[in-house]
Write an enzyme that holds these catalytic residues in place. Structure first.
Site, short mmCIF file in Angstrom:
data_model
loop_
_atom_site.label_atom_id
_atom_site.label_comp_id
_atom_site.label_asym_id
_atom_site.label_seq_id
_atom_site.Cartn_x
_atom_site.Cartn_y
_atom_site.Cartn_z
N ASP A 122 0.81 -1.22 0.00
CA ASP A 122 0.00 0.00 0.00
C ASP A 122 0.84 1.27 0.00
OD1 ASP A 122 -2.62 -0.93 -0.17
OD2 ASP A 122 -2.87 -1.14 2.00
N ARG A 169 0.68 -1.58 7.63
CA ARG A 169 1.23 -0.38 6.99
C ARG A 169 2.18 0.40 7.91
NH1 ARG A 169 -2.77 3.21 3.53
NH2 ARG A 169 -0.73 3.73 2.63
N ARG A 204 -9.71 5.72 10.97
CA ARG A 204 -8.26 5.60 11.05
C ARG A 204 -7.64 6.63 12.00
NH1 ARG A 204 -6.41 2.82 6.28
NH2 ARG A 204 -7.98 1.22 5.88
N HIS A 262 -11.30 7.06 4.79
CA HIS A 262 -10.42 8.23 4.90
C HIS A 262 -11.21 9.45 4.42
CE1 HIS A 262 -6.38 5.87 4.37
NE2 HIS A 262 -6.46 6.29 5.61
N CYS A 295 -5.18 9.42 -3.35
CA CYS A 295 -4.44 8.50 -2.47
C CYS A 295 -3.00 8.33 -2.93
CB CYS A 295 -5.09 7.13 -2.45
SG CYS A 295 -6.75 7.09 -1.79
N1 ARG Z 1 -5.37 -0.03 1.14
C1 ARG Z 1 -5.09 1.28 1.67
C2 ARG Z 1 -5.64 1.39 3.07
O1 ARG Z 1 -6.70 0.86 3.31
C3 ARG Z 1 -5.66 2.34 0.78
C4 ARG Z 1 -5.27 3.71 1.19
C5 ARG Z 1 -5.90 4.76 0.34
N2 ARG Z 1 -5.38 6.01 0.64
C6 ARG Z 1 -6.10 7.13 0.84
N3 ARG Z 1 -5.47 8.26 0.99
N4 ARG Z 1 -7.40 7.10 0.93
O2 ARG Z 1 -5.04 1.96 3.95
#
Ligand code: ARG
Length: 277
Positions: free
Chosen positions: A78, A103, A148, A177, A271
């Site tokens: 990612d 991550r 998040r 997000h 993203c």
């Molecule tokens: N697979 C990543 C996650 O879930 C995607 C992140 C996408 N990034 C964003 N800025 N929305 O963290």
């Protein structure tokens, strides 16, 4: 009248050149699931993702923006989603601290990139996913929470960056997000999908941005809100057709891209893009 003046008068919009940080998706795949878009059983095609990402980079360069690159790291699929790597305002870099272990190593990798180039950096004490959840306007930073980024990180960013931070609560797991549900059109206005936000946050948005572009469910479901505007040109997922029409009606130039392979991880143009302000 010069050509530039004619163009400004015609569109009513002025763009400014930007500096973006991007990460080539060399190791991109869908091997775990941390949002509803990700299905490891289906995976994703790395070669297609690379081609789509290259076309995004070319779109930025052809608009006159500067793209810097950070080296991808094997085992961090990612990491292509550079927006999550940090928040950079006035040359100050607020580091990311990821919610998921998968991550976690990306935060220090991005912070090191900036520290090595002489930027003032802050290692965050609270969970936050960089520009994924912080979107910067002229007079404020809009900050998402709910999935998040910890609301305590909103205060931490405000203290470090010296700009007012406005907390917005996200309520739909598909829009985990802030940058999947809202994007700045310029320094003072936004486009967003109201249903992604709590009732109170919708009222805050309506009060702050009475002239906002309101996106439909159809636009949001193709990650149309995960767009990048320079004030005049909007780089947008091509499938967000309703949103594209409304932006053009308002005098923006829409630059359509196809990032469907990266969407299998829940990502779009924004993203993949970290703005260095
Ligand atoms: N697979 C990543 C996650 O879930 C995607 C992140 C996408 N990034 C964003 N800025 N929305 O963290």
């Amino acid at each position: 009248m010069t050509i530039a003046q004619t163009e400004t008068t015609h569109s009513g919009r002025t763009g400014t050149a930007r500096h973006f940080l991007m990460c080539r998706p060399e190791f991109f795949t869908v091997s775990y699931s941390i949002n509803p878009w990700m299905d490891p059983a289906k995976g994703a095609d790395n070669a297609t993702a690379l081609l789509q990402w290259e076309s995004l980079r070319e779109a930025y360069e052809s608009l006159g923006h500067t793209v810097s690159l950070i080296d991808p790291i094997e085992g961090l699929p990612d990491m292509v989603f550079a927006a999550n790597g940090a928040l950079v305002v006035d040359g100050r870099v607020y580091g990311a601290r990821f919610a998921h272990q998968e991550r976690a190593a990306e935060g220090p990798a991005y912070l090191e990139w900036f520290a090595g180039r002489g930027y003032e950096t802050l290692e965050a004490s609270f969970t936050n996913e960089g520009e994924g959840d912080y979107l910067t306007l002229d007079d404020m930073i809009l900050a998402g929470t709910g999935f998040r980024t910890d609301v305590a990180a909103h205060m931490e960013a405000q203290e470090f960056l010296g700009r007012p931070v406005v907390t917005l609560r996200l309520v739909d797991p598909r829009f985990y997000h802030l940058d999947t549900a809202l994007f700045p059109l310029d320094g003072g206005n936004v486009a967003y999908y109201p249903e992604a936000f709590s009732a109170g946050s919708r009222r805050v948005l309506a009060r702050l941005f009475p002239d906002a572009v309101i996106a439909s469910a159809q636009d949001a479901e193709v990650l149309g809100l995960n767009a990048v505007s320079d004030g005049r040109n909007v780089v947008l997922n091509g499938e967000a057709t309703g949103l594209a029409l409304e932006l053009e009606r308002r005098g923006f130039t829409v630059v359509r891209v196809d990032l469907s392979e990266l969407r299998k991880a829940g990502g779009g143009p924004k993203c993949c893009t970290l703005e260095i302000r």
